[in-house]
Motif scaffolding. Sequence first.
Motif, PDB file in Angstrom:
ATOM      1  N   ASP A   1       0.975  -1.309  -0.037  1.00  0.00           N
ATOM      2  CA  ASP A   1      -0.097  -0.155   0.083  1.00  0.00           C
ATOM      3  C   ASP A   1       0.940   1.205  -0.057  1.00  0.00           C
ATOM      4  O   ASP A   1       1.466   1.686   1.138  1.00  0.00           O
ATOM      5  N   TRP A   2       0.929   1.960  -1.066  1.00  0.00           N
ATOM      6  CA  TRP A   2       1.943   3.028  -1.285  1.00  0.00           C
ATOM      7  C   TRP A   2       1.277   4.295  -0.478  1.00  0.00           C
ATOM      8  O   TRP A   2       2.281   5.142  -0.007  1.00  0.00           O
ATOM      9  N   ARG A   3      -0.049   4.215  -0.228  1.00  0.00           N
ATOM     10  CA  ARG A   3      -0.550   5.266   0.942  1.00  0.00           C
ATOM     11  C   ARG A   3       0.126   5.063   2.253  1.00  0.00           C
ATOM     12  O   ARG A   3       0.422   5.860   2.791  1.00  0.00           O
ATOM     13  N   GLU A   4       0.054   3.779   2.561  1.00  0.00           N
ATOM     14  CA  GLU A   4       0.656   3.420   4.028  1.00  0.00           C
ATOM     15  C   GLU A   4       2.211   4.142   4.074  1.00  0.00           C
ATOM     16  O   GLU A   4       2.573   4.477   5.038  1.00  0.00           O
ATOM     17  N   LEU A   5       2.954   3.682   2.772  1.00  0.00           N
ATOM     18  CA  LEU A   5       4.292   4.192   2.883  1.00  0.00           C
ATOM     19  C   LEU A   5       4.249   5.590   3.019  1.00  0.00           C
ATOM     20  O   LEU A   5       5.225   6.105   3.801  1.00  0.00           O
ATOM     21  N   ILE A   6       3.489   6.247   2.344  1.00  0.00           N
ATOM     22  CA  ILE A   6       3.554   7.900   2.526  1.00  0.00           C
ATOM     23  C   ILE A   6       3.239   8.401   3.873  1.00  0.00           C
ATOM     24  O   ILE A   6       3.695   9.440   4.443  1.00  0.00           O
ATOM     25  N   ALA A   7       2.341   7.545   4.439  1.00  0.00           N
ATOM     26  CA  ALA A   7       1.744   8.131   5.775  1.00  0.00           C
ATOM     27  C   ALA A   7       2.769   8.090   6.808  1.00  0.00           C
ATOM     28  O   ALA A   7       2.657   8.386   8.031  1.00  0.00           O
ATOM     29  N   ARG A   8       3.908   6.971   6.725  1.00  0.00           N
ATOM     30  CA  ARG A   8       4.637   6.855   7.838  1.00  0.00           C
ATOM     31  C   ARG A   8       5.418   7.906   8.315  1.00  0.00           C
ATOM     32  O   ARG A   8       6.053   8.488   7.211  1.00  0.00           O
ATOM     33  N   ASP A   9       5.538   8.438   9.591  1.00  0.00           N
ATOM     34  CA  ASP A   9       6.662   9.355   9.956  1.00  0.00           C
ATOM     35  C   ASP A   9       8.008   9.147   9.764  1.00  0.00           C
ATOM     36  O   ASP A   9       9.037   9.918  10.231  1.00  0.00           O
ATOM     37  N   ASP A  10       8.250   7.648   9.847  1.00  0.00           N
ATOM     38  CA  ASP A  10       9.638   7.217   9.611  1.00  0.00           C
ATOM     39  C   ASP A  10      10.074   7.109   8.336  1.00  0.00           C
ATOM     40  O   ASP A  10      11.133   6.433   7.977  1.00  0.00           O
ATOM     41  N   ILE A  11       9.542   7.684   7.236  1.00  0.00           N
ATOM     42  CA  ILE A  11       9.863   7.534   5.758  1.00  0.00           C
ATOM     43  C   ILE A  11      10.227   9.022   5.539  1.00  0.00           C
ATOM     44  O   ILE A  11       9.412   9.997   5.610  1.00  0.00           O
ATOM     45  N   ASP A  12      11.234   9.580   4.803  1.00  0.00           N
ATOM     46  CA  ASP A  12      11.804  10.813   4.681  1.00  0.00           C
ATOM     47  C   ASP A  12      11.770  11.022   3.024  1.00  0.00           C
ATOM     48  O   ASP A  12      11.350  12.287   2.605  1.00  0.00           O
ATOM     49  N   VAL A  13      11.982  10.220   2.199  1.00  0.00           N
ATOM     50  CA  VAL A  13      12.013  10.188   0.993  1.00  0.00           C
ATOM     51  C   VAL A  13      11.196   9.335   0.166  1.00  0.00           C
ATOM     52  O   VAL A  13      11.115   8.002   0.602  1.00  0.00           O
ATOM     53  N   VAL A  14      10.446   9.662  -0.902  1.00  0.00           N
ATOM     54  CA  VAL A  14       9.627   8.615  -1.644  1.00  0.00           C
ATOM     55  C   VAL A  14      10.355   8.786  -3.205  1.00  0.00           C
ATOM     56  O   VAL A  14      10.350   9.692  -3.737  1.00  0.00           O
ATOM     57  N   ASP A  15      10.620   7.479  -3.483  1.00  0.00           N
ATOM     58  CA  ASP A  15      11.352   7.340  -4.787  1.00  0.00           C
ATOM     59  C   ASP A  15      10.110   6.595  -5.801  1.00  0.00           C
ATOM     60  O   ASP A  15       9.825   5.208  -5.300  1.00  0.00           O
ATOM     61  N   VAL A  16       9.814   7.051  -6.827  1.00  0.00           N
ATOM     62  CA  VAL A  16       8.607   6.725  -7.740  1.00  0.00           C
ATOM     63  C   VAL A  16       9.180   6.305  -8.656  1.00  0.00           C
ATOM     64  O   VAL A  16       9.832   6.745  -9.698  1.00  0.00           O
ATOM     65  N   CYS A  17       8.982   4.687  -8.649  1.00  0.00           N
ATOM     66  CA  CYS A  17       9.506   3.856  -9.878  1.00  0.00           C
ATOM     67  C   CYS A  17       8.550   3.180 -10.521  1.00  0.00           C
ATOM     68  O   CYS A  17       8.607   1.905 -11.000  1.00  0.00           O
TER      69      CYS A  17
ATOM     70  N   PRO B   1       4.835   2.707 -13.372  1.00  0.00           N
ATOM     71  CA  PRO B   1       4.368   3.216 -14.689  1.00  0.00           C
ATOM     72  C   PRO B   1       3.947   4.581 -14.613  1.00  0.00           C
ATOM     73  O   PRO B   1       3.510   4.965 -13.471  1.00  0.00           O
ATOM     74  N   GLY B   2       3.974   5.497 -15.634  1.00  0.00           N
ATOM     75  CA  GLY B   2       3.469   6.847 -15.600  1.00  0.00           C
ATOM     76  C   GLY B   2       2.227   7.173 -15.204  1.00  0.00           C
ATOM     77  O   GLY B   2       2.172   8.334 -14.670  1.00  0.00           O
ATOM     78  N   ASP B   3       1.318   6.377 -15.347  1.00  0.00           N
ATOM     79  CA  ASP B   3       0.203   6.625 -14.846  1.00  0.00           C
ATOM     80  C   ASP B   3      -0.338   6.760 -13.608  1.00  0.00           C
ATOM     81  O   ASP B   3      -1.218   7.159 -12.794  1.00  0.00           O
ATOM     82  N   SER B   4       0.843   6.587 -12.606  1.00  0.00           N
ATOM     83  CA  SER B   4       0.672   6.769 -11.037  1.00  0.00           C
ATOM     84  C   SER B   4       1.561   7.669 -10.549  1.00  0.00           C
ATOM     85  O   SER B   4       1.539   8.053  -9.529  1.00  0.00           O
ATOM     86  N   HIS B   5       2.510   8.229 -11.308  1.00  0.00           N
ATOM     87  CA  HIS B   5       3.358   9.294 -10.905  1.00  0.00           C
ATOM     88  C   HIS B   5       2.949  10.503 -10.305  1.00  0.00           C
ATOM     89  O   HIS B   5       3.175  10.748  -9.112  1.00  0.00           O
ATOM     90  N   ALA B   6       1.920  10.921 -10.892  1.00  0.00           N
ATOM     91  CA  ALA B   6       1.343  12.122 -10.674  1.00  0.00           C
ATOM     92  C   ALA B   6       0.723  11.992  -8.904  1.00  0.00           C
ATOM     93  O   ALA B   6       0.984  12.675  -7.947  1.00  0.00           O
ATOM     94  N   GLU B   7      -0.228  11.038  -8.944  1.00  0.00           N
ATOM     95  CA  GLU B   7      -1.137  10.488  -7.680  1.00  0.00           C
ATOM     96  C   GLU B   7       0.092  10.407  -6.668  1.00  0.00           C
ATOM     97  O   GLU B   7      -0.208  10.891  -5.482  1.00  0.00           O
ATOM     98  N   ILE B   8       1.070   9.556  -6.606  1.00  0.00           N
ATOM     99  CA  ILE B   8       2.029   9.324  -5.674  1.00  0.00           C
ATOM    100  C   ILE B   8       2.815  10.387  -5.331  1.00  0.00           C
ATOM    101  O   ILE B   8       2.957  10.746  -4.173  1.00  0.00           O
ATOM    102  N   ALA B   9       3.335  10.952  -6.286  1.00  0.00           N
ATOM    103  CA  ALA B   9       4.262  12.469  -6.034  1.00  0.00           C
ATOM    104  C   ALA B   9       3.396  13.150  -5.142  1.00  0.00           C
ATOM    105  O   ALA B   9       3.974  14.151  -4.303  1.00  0.00           O
ATOM    106  N   LEU B  10       2.324  13.828  -5.723  1.00  0.00           N
ATOM    107  CA  LEU B  10       1.336  14.739  -5.059  1.00  0.00           C
ATOM    108  C   LEU B  10       1.077  14.456  -3.805  1.00  0.00           C
ATOM    109  O   LEU B  10       1.349  15.228  -2.585  1.00  0.00           O
ATOM    110  N   ALA B  11       0.731  13.028  -3.489  1.00  0.00           N
ATOM    111  CA  ALA B  11       0.608  12.636  -1.938  1.00  0.00           C
ATOM    112  C   ALA B  11       1.860  12.882  -1.166  1.00  0.00           C
ATOM    113  O   ALA B  11       1.763  13.170  -0.165  1.00  0.00           O
ATOM    114  N   ALA B  12       2.852  12.403  -1.836  1.00  0.00           N
ATOM    115  CA  ALA B  12       4.346  12.475  -1.034  1.00  0.00           C
ATOM    116  C   ALA B  12       4.687  13.781  -0.661  1.00  0.00           C
ATOM    117  O   ALA B  12       5.013  14.300   0.416  1.00  0.00           O
TER     118      ALA B  12
END
Length: 410
Positions: A67-83, A85-96
Amino acid sequence: MSTTDRELRVGMVGYAFMGAAHSQAWRTVNRVYDLPARARMALICGRDAAKVADAADRLGWEAYTTDWRELIARDDIDVVDVCTPGDSHAEIALAALAAGKHVLCEKPLANTVAEAREMAAAAATARAAGVRSMCGFNYRRVPAVTMMRQLVADGRLGVIRHVRATYLQDWIVDPQFPLVWRLQRDRAGSGALGDIGAHIIDLTQFVTGRRITGVSAVTETFVKERPLPAGSSGLAATVNGAGAADGHGAVDGHGPATGTVTVDDAAVFVARLDGGALATYEASRFATGRKNALRVEINGSLGTVVFDLERLNELEFYDATRPAAEQGFTRILVTEGEHPYMSAWWPPGHIIGYEHSFTHQMRDFIEAVATGADPAPSFADALQVQLVLDAVTRSADLGSSWTEVEPALA
Ligand code: SOE
């Protein structure tokens, strides 16, 4: 080696080809460079629990999630590396970014200009809060490419007249290669144009310091129908055999079901750069025999420089200011300690490879995040690439600059 105890805890979304290339870089970067922070490979994310668990083990990640949303919600993560396909870059990067995470996003930044604009705006807003972001155009960080930029910036080529860029592959020449996500517009945004054309657009703008101001383009989809994939959805995908029962397979036993290719197989365009240079670009996945052949030649009033990815430790340089009797293309072996990035690796002549560009990318990203500098290419730089991609697609669709040639013998 790193003398700092400051950590950047990284969460990476995706584990295919780019996930593997990024993982290699995260594993290596602090062993090679003495940086103000250490990358910690804290969490990897993928949709398939069994596959992402295997990837965590193979690629060296401490933990995994689906669950990438769980990854982003964790306060022990400082950097999100988006690897992904292109159709999820925006959603993940904007949330991060909204969650205050520093973001490294693979290229191209997005599937549309609208997404890229939203991402660049969000990155600018987040920057004010100390959050940094970068787009992963890794070829900028091949030492020879960085040196190419330095030669241009130092005026060694004089006034730039021509840019000639090709990026050629052949992994889908077989019409039986299945309809993987890279061949579907809703997943990938475009085909060869956005996947490999984006690289030569960014690289040439980076090296020349000039922007593409206009294009005239043609694109082609040579194979319009392909079998639906059964196995991997990546570059090594397989076609389901006739009669297979897995739902992607044969319809009443007459070979695999097929689907429509909705992206370009090849894109060719001419361009003008600000400052007056004329440029030609070719991105194709049907250049039979060319596996990952990126080549850029820049002609100036005082000289020419050529980069060929298949000889990525070298540059060809023609210095027209030398005495006529001594003029000719010389080969520069870009492995000296004075050359970009090279001091951290081996003695002169011990060459490096494709994967080192990703380590250099992480080096620069970590240093920028740790010191509060702005990483490059920024999301704004990547938006500039997206605008060129969009212009090429619109030019090709319009066909406005196309003049038919009649056959001499009707
Ligand atoms: C596939 O075409 C691909 O993996 C690209 O997506 C990468 O960006 C390039 O570095 C190699 O080829």
